[in-house]
Every structure is written in structure tokens, then in C-alpha cells.
Design an enzyme around this catalytic site. Structure first.
Site, PDB file in Angstrom:
ATOM      1  N   TRP A 102     -24.723  16.059 -15.474  1.00  0.00           N
ATOM      2  CA  TRP A 102     -24.736  15.867 -13.716  1.00  0.00           C
ATOM      3  C   TRP A 102     -24.447  17.159 -13.172  1.00  0.00           C
ATOM      4  O   TRP A 102     -25.010  17.403 -11.857  1.00  0.00           O
ATOM      5  CB  TRP A 102     -23.613  14.953 -13.414  1.00  0.00           C
ATOM      6  CG  TRP A 102     -24.207  13.256 -13.858  1.00  0.00           C
ATOM      7  CD1 TRP A 102     -23.622  12.556 -14.922  1.00  0.00           C
ATOM      8  CD2 TRP A 102     -25.310  12.727 -13.337  1.00  0.00           C
ATOM      9  NE1 TRP A 102     -24.147  11.449 -15.225  1.00  0.00           N
ATOM     10  CE2 TRP A 102     -25.415  11.336 -14.045  1.00  0.00           C
ATOM     11  CE3 TRP A 102     -26.337  13.002 -12.729  1.00  0.00           C
ATOM     12  CZ2 TRP A 102     -26.392  10.625 -14.151  1.00  0.00           C
ATOM     13  CZ3 TRP A 102     -27.442  12.010 -12.410  1.00  0.00           C
ATOM     14  CH2 TRP A 102     -27.476  10.861 -13.109  1.00  0.00           C
ATOM     15  N   ASP A 175     -17.813  16.623  -7.214  1.00  0.00           N
ATOM     16  CA  ASP A 175     -18.428  15.336  -7.403  1.00  0.00           C
ATOM     17  C   ASP A 175     -17.610  14.444  -8.113  1.00  0.00           C
ATOM     18  O   ASP A 175     -17.575  14.553  -9.529  1.00  0.00           O
ATOM     19  CB  ASP A 175     -19.723  15.592  -8.175  1.00  0.00           C
ATOM     20  CG  ASP A 175     -20.269  14.363  -8.483  1.00  0.00           C
ATOM     21  OD1 ASP A 175     -20.122  13.226  -8.052  1.00  0.00           O
ATOM     22  OD2 ASP A 175     -21.664  14.420  -9.175  1.00  0.00           O
ATOM     23  N   LYS A 199     -18.917   3.193  -9.489  1.00  0.00           N
ATOM     24  CA  LYS A 199     -17.977   3.133 -10.955  1.00  0.00           C
ATOM     25  C   LYS A 199     -16.654   2.526 -10.633  1.00  0.00           C
ATOM     26  O   LYS A 199     -16.450   1.521 -11.015  1.00  0.00           O
ATOM     27  CB  LYS A 199     -17.791   4.764 -11.169  1.00  0.00           C
ATOM     28  CG  LYS A 199     -19.034   5.602 -11.086  1.00  0.00           C
ATOM     29  CD  LYS A 199     -20.011   5.548 -12.212  1.00  0.00           C
ATOM     30  CE  LYS A 199     -21.065   6.632 -12.015  1.00  0.00           C
ATOM     31  NZ  LYS A 199     -22.199   6.403 -13.161  1.00  0.00           N
TER      32      LYS A 199
END
Length: 363
Positions: A102, A175, A199
Site C-alpha cells: 500500500w 495512512d 477496517k
């Protein structure tokens, strides 16, 4: 119905308590005889959700007043573009830490807008065990608009547990999509934090941005209005119709976390769950994990069978007993157990018992 323990990396398991509340309120929210999905985002009733959700989030994270909280459309990938468009100002270079899938994806998107100094921080030892360089050893640029990093890589299972402590000239962007609200953090260490909701926060479609107020004044050119932080702040995240249902669910999650002890309690439970699973992996000759202990994720635990031919059987058998979505990401294979706040200890205990049973049966 038997309990299903959902180990999906996202969209992820929601607390049963919250699901029950959504179910009870779905068709008649606050005795209005309409669903929360149907009310106007301009209404006084929805403004109650707006106020309470930001208040609870600020309380949970101890967010200082000099930071603004935005509830944005889209997921983290939207922020991969929004961050450089909003934060470049007069700079042309950005620092991006490469610690996994990511963080690389964020850097690739940023290359459309600026020169990216990609800093590789992963180390592989002779046994192919991965660790991450300490922050003090990261070779940062002297002329960077900001430093971007991802403290938890959901696919690779790599975590950076250090809190950033750079000099005041370094604007740190984090992030936190897979870790926000899983443990306390010092917001003051960051210029900006963003996190997709699916999440630990709630449903897909919503992304939270926490940004220091002075960064809203950075010069922006040709930024779509729906992605410009200063506009979103001026309109209190409602420049256009927000993802109202996702926002509502996030508010319920914030209150659920507060009822269950806040972020310290969440962190202790998450560490207990992860340690239980890692211990089962490390003590077995049947499974392995290739991340150094100091950089193991508490949220996403990848593990592998030494005999990969049994992968499909493992997934079939585990699904049959109520252990759902344990398949690893297609880019790395193997298994992955995501242990977000909503996953109870009972689910991890059941997974460990299953892994021991499977090893005995097929070993």
C-alpha cells in the site's frame, strides 16, 4: 445460527452489538418512522450525527484543536491523489516510505503530481525474514513537501510501531487505514492522518482525514472541489452529499469503543489476540510467518503452510467450521487473519484450535 468469525481484511467484521443496533434502528431511526439512510444530510437530525461523531472521535484520539477532522468520500486510494494535490504547495519533491504494497501504491499515484523520493526501508535477512529500518535511519530529502508512510501494511503484515519524531520542518502524513482506533497515537506527531473506514471504523465509502489547520492554507491548483481539504473544511465535510449511512455507522463504532474502555483497552485486547496467534504459528513446524517480531502487525497476521498443496483444503475446512475469509492476498498467497477491534478473543482461540487440529490431521 452458529457464530461466524470473519477474518476479512476489509470490508471487515463489525461488532455484533453495533449490528444489532443498526438492525433495530434501520426502519425507524429516532422515532422518525424513516430510516437513517433516508434523512437529509442538511437536517437537524443528521447534524446530531455529525456533531456527536466528531466529538467522540476527538475524545478517543485526544485530537488537539489545531487539527481539523474531515469525513470524506472514497477510500484511501482517493487520498493517494488528494494528499499531493493539497499538500505540495510550492514544493516539487515528496518523500514516500516503501514498506509494502500500500505504501508503494500511494507513491505510484503521487508520481502523477510530483517527483517522489521512494525510500526503501525493508530488510531481508539470510532466512528471508523481513524487518524495517528504524526511523532515524530513513534518508529523508531536505526539500520535501511531506513524508508519507503507512504504519501497517495489511497485505504484507508489516508494522512500523515507532511514533515519528522528526524535526518540525518534516510534515508527516500517515495512512492509518488499518490501524486508526486500534491503539492510542500521538496526533501531534503528524501533519495529517487519513484512514479508510472499512477496517476499525465501519463501512466502505467513508475516509477520515485529520489535518493540521495550517496545512489547509497550502497553495492548491486544479484540485477538484470535492477533494480540496480547505473546501471540505469550510463546508464541514458536506460540500456535496456525504456517505450518510457510513458516517452514521462510524458514529456507532466510536460509541462502542468508548463503552468498551477506549483505545487503551482496544490495544491491550488486540495485542493479546495477535500474540496468541503468533505463538501458535511460531511453536508449530506446520506454519510459518516471515516478519521479524519487532515489525509484526497486530491487525493483519499472514501465515503460510509449509506444504502449500494443502492451502485449498485448509480454507475449505476452516470455512466449514465458521472461520471465514482466511485466504491471503493474491499477491502473496498463503493465509491471513485480520484481527481488528471487532474480532473477539474467542475467534482467535477457535482459529488456533483449528490450526492445531489441522496440523495433526494432515501432518
Amino acid at each position: 445460527m452458529n457464530d461466524i468469525f470473519n477474518f476479512s481484511a476489509g470490508p471487515a467484521m463489525l461488532p455484533r452489538e453495533v449490528l444489532d443496533q443498526i438492525d433495530a434502528e434501520l426502519k425507524n431511526w429516532h422515532n422518525l418512522n424513516v430510516s437513517v439512510m433516508e434523512i437529509s444530510h442538511r437536517s437537524d437530525e443528521f447534524h446530531e450525527i455529525v456533531y456527536n461523531s466528531e466529538h467522540d472521535l476527538r475524545e478517543l484520539l485526544n485530537i488537539p484543536n489545531v487539527y481539523k477532522v474531515l469525513f470524506c468520500h472514497g477510500g484511501a486510494r482517493t487520498q493517494f491523489s488528494s494528499v499531493p494535490m493539497n499538500l505540495l504547495g510550492g514544493f516539487h519533491v515528496t518523500d514516500y516510505i516503501n514498506s509494502g504494497y500500500w505504501s508503494r501504491s500511494a507513491a505510484q499515484e503521487a508520481e502523477k503530481y510530483c517527483k517522489v523520493n521512494l525510500i526503501n526501508v525493508s530488510i531481508l535477512d539470510e532466512n528471508h525474514v523481513c524487518s524495517v529500518k528504524n526511523m532515524k535511519d530513513w534518508p529523508l530529502s531536505s526539500n520535501s513537501a511531506y513524508l508519507h508512510y503507512c504504519p501497517n501494511e495489511t497485505i504484507d503484515g508489516v508494522a512500523i510501531h515507532e511514533q515519528p519524531e522528526f524535526n518540525d520542518s518534516v510534515v508527516v502524513v500517515g495512512d492509518f487505514s488499518s490501524t486508526l482506533l486500534s491503539a492510542p497515537i500521538n496526533v501531534n506527531c503528524f501533519g495529517m492522518i487519513y484512514a479508510a473506514a472499512q477496517k476499525n471504523i465501519g463501512l466502505p465509502g467513508l475516509t477520515i482525514v485529520i489535518i493540521r489547520e495550517d496545512l489547509l492554507n497550502r497553495e492548491c491548483h486544479q484540485v477538484p472541489s470535492t477533494l480540496q481539504y480547505s473546501i471540505l473544511n469550510n463546508y464541514k465535510s458536506m460540500f456535496n452529499t456525504p456517505p450518510t449511512f457510513s458516517w452514521y455507522v462510524a458514529g456507532l463504532i466510536f460509541k462502542w469503543i468508548k463503552r468498551h474502555g477506549g483505545l487503551i483497552a482496544m490495544s491491550l485486547r488486540n495485542i493479546e489476540k495477535a500474540n496468541l496467534l503468533y505463538e501458535a504459528i511460531d511453536s508449530s513446524d506446520y506454519y510459518y510467518n516471515n516478519i521479524a517480531q519487532m515489525n509484526r502487525s497486530y491487525m493483519n497476521v499472514p501465515f503460510y503452510l509449509h506444504d502449500e498443496k494443502l492451502n485449498d483444503i485448509f480454507l475449505q475446512e476452516s470455512n466449514y467450521v465458521g472461520l471465514y475469509a482466511l485466504k491471503g492476498h493474491r499477491s502473496v498467497g498463503g493465509m491471513r487473519a485480520s484481527l481488528y477491534n471487532s474480532m473477539p478473543l474467542q475467534g482467535v482461540e477457535m482459529l488456533v484450535e483449528f490450526m492445531e487440529w489441522f496440523a495433526k490431521k494432515y501432518g
